[in-house]
Write an enzyme that holds these catalytic residues in place. Structure first.
Site, PDB file in Angstrom:
ATOM      1  N   SER A   1      41.237  44.835  41.130  1.00 21.67           N
ATOM      2  CA  SER A   1      41.126  43.373  41.173  1.00 21.67           C
ATOM      3  C   SER A   1      41.413  42.709  39.839  1.00 21.67           C
ATOM      4  CB  SER A   1      39.715  42.952  41.572  1.00 21.67           C
ATOM      5  OG  SER A   1      39.203  43.758  42.556  1.00 21.67           O
TER       6      SER A   1
ATOM      7  N   THR B   1      36.802  40.240  40.319  1.00 22.66           N
ATOM      8  CA  THR B   1      36.972  39.590  39.024  1.00 22.66           C
ATOM      9  C   THR B   1      35.880  39.996  38.046  1.00 22.66           C
ATOM     10  OG1 THR B   1      37.787  37.680  40.215  1.00 22.66           O
ATOM     11  CG2 THR B   1      37.034  37.302  37.961  1.00 22.66           C
TER      12      THR B   1
ATOM     13  N   THR C   1      41.268  38.326  36.113  1.00 23.04           N
ATOM     14  CA  THR C   1      41.429  38.800  37.492  1.00 23.04           C
ATOM     15  C   THR C   1      42.898  38.911  37.874  1.00 23.04           C
ATOM     16  OG1 THR C   1      40.646  38.380  39.748  1.00 23.04           O
ATOM     17  CG2 THR C   1      41.496  36.496  38.566  1.00 23.04           C
TER      18      THR C   1
ATOM     19  N   ARG D   1      49.590  31.514  44.326  1.00 19.93           N
ATOM     20  CA  ARG D   1      48.172  31.126  44.448  1.00 19.93           C
ATOM     21  C   ARG D   1      47.429  31.413  43.137  1.00 19.93           C
ATOM     22  NH1 ARG D   1      42.959  33.820  43.878  1.00 19.93           N
ATOM     23  NH2 ARG D   1      41.472  32.752  45.211  1.00 19.93           N
TER      24      ARG D   1
ATOM     25  N   THR E   1      32.495  35.078  40.563  1.00 16.81           N
ATOM     26  CA  THR E   1      33.327  36.115  41.157  1.00 16.81           C
ATOM     27  C   THR E   1      33.324  35.922  42.672  1.00 16.81           C
ATOM     28  OG1 THR E   1      33.636  38.502  41.365  1.00 16.81           O
ATOM     29  CG2 THR E   1      31.372  37.759  41.143  1.00 16.81           C
ATOM     30  N   GLY E   2      34.417  36.292  43.297  1.00 18.71           N
ATOM     31  CA  GLY E   2      34.515  36.126  44.741  1.00 18.71           C
ATOM     32  C   GLY E   2      35.642  35.177  45.117  1.00 18.71           C
TER      33      GLY E   2
ATOM     34  N   GLY F   1      37.762  32.436  45.092  1.00 16.41           N
ATOM     35  CA  GLY F   1      37.925  31.423  44.054  1.00 16.41           C
ATOM     36  C   GLY F   1      38.025  30.009  44.560  1.00 16.41           C
TER      37      GLY F   1
END
Ligand code: GLY
Length: 323
Positions: free
Chosen positions: A78, A182, A200, A210, A233-234, A236
């Protein structure tokens, strides 16, 4: 929704963190430092950052070094080298860095450079700008001595080719790799200065072009030396919608604890999606200028790594809204 399991996890988190404050904080501030905390189990990142902090180095150098270790790790899918590509098979990277004075730098949609966090730092230190993207960021990197290289590992290419067979896309990192994402890294040095970095490769198989939250100052990262720092994190898009990291720091400024501030940010995400938020991995990590930590996640997958003056690396499971 608060459940008994959540309560137990909050308690477990408190048990891991509170003794540190009791031992090193609360009136003995100097002894409470330095501290480094990063998203996910990230022992290598924290060890690299600690190498800087333990010698009295700056938190800005520490977070950069921590980010670089993960960027160079081909097994991390990632971030950086080895990161899973977009739908077209291209690895595109996002990163940012920020210090306690509000100095910040960021790059987005960068291809072919191993260390976007260091390019971001150079944007911060050598340009009048905050953010460079795409071809402009790549030219800036080349002009400043960064080496262009192929970041698509054979393993990442294989995973992408597998994905291409069905090309099913769901914007959730956890479908690809549940235990990492991330890296956001926050540090407080022995001078009491806070810094943060975030780096990330973004969502696996994202649309070409993107960009997520990680290079967006205020979304994936925010630092205010008078208050604290936060990172995310996760998924975005969700952090961008609520300016997540900035929101957390502002809530802390208004008196919320880092934990309360992280919980409020996650609840704002959940409010927009209700039960569907169960499938959205969104997590925040915060560190106050006094060395107090907060962490909270939508779902039960997030952990973080804390390194403290007693040289302990702790991987701590964060509490979550959904069990
Ligand atoms: N949080 C990283 C991303 O959404 O790109």
């Amino acid at each position: 929704m608060s459940t008994r399991r959540d309560f137990i996890r909050v308690t477990a988190l408190g048990a891991a963190v509170l003794p540190l404050h009791q031992t090193f904080g609360l009136g003995k501030l100097f002894e409470n430092k330095p501290i480094v905390v990063s998203t996910w189990p990230n022992l290598k990142a924290n060890t690299a950052a600690w190498g800087v902090l333990s010698k009295g180095g700056r938190s800005l150098d520490a977070v950069e070094q921590g980010g670089r270790v993960v960027e160079a790790d081909p097994t991390d899918t990632s971030v950086g080298y080895g990161g899973l590509p977009d739908r077209e098979g291209r690895v595109t990277l996002d990163a940012c860095i920020m210090d306690d004075q509000g100095n910040c730098g960021s790059v987005a949609f960068v291809q072919g450079f191993m260390h976007p966090v260091s390019i971001a730092r150079m944007v911060m230190e050598k340009t009048p700008h905050v953010m460079l993207v795409g071809a402009g960021a790549e030219k800036f990197a080349l002009d400043n001595g960064f080496k262009k290289e192929n970041l698509l590992t054979p393993q990442a290419e294989k995973t992408w080719k597998e994905w291409l067979k069905k090309s099913e896309y769901k914007p959730d990192h956890s479908i690809v790799k549940p235990n990492h994402d991330t890296i956001g890294i926050l540090a407080l040095d022995d001078q009491g200065k806070l810094s943060g970095a975030c780096t990330t490769s973004g969502m696996a198989f994202k649309m070409h072009g993107r960009v997520g939250d990680s290079p967006i100052i205020g979304a994936g990262l925010y630092v205010d030396g008078d208050v604290g720092a936060a990172t995310a994190t996760g998924v975005g898009e969700e952090m961008i919608r609520i300016s997540g990291s900035h929101t957390i720091v502002e809530l802390m400024r208004q008196g919320r604890t880092p934990q309360e501030a992280c919980e409020e940010a996650v609840k704002r995400v959940i409010k927009k999606h209700g039960e569907k938020a169960k499938d959205l991995s969104v997590a925040f990590l915060a560190l106050s200028k006094d060395g107090v930590i907060g962490a909270y996640s939508t779902n039960n997958v997030f952990s973080y790594t804390l390194t403290t003056p007693d040289k302990t690396n702790l991987v701590i499971k964060a509490p979550s809204y959904f069990p």
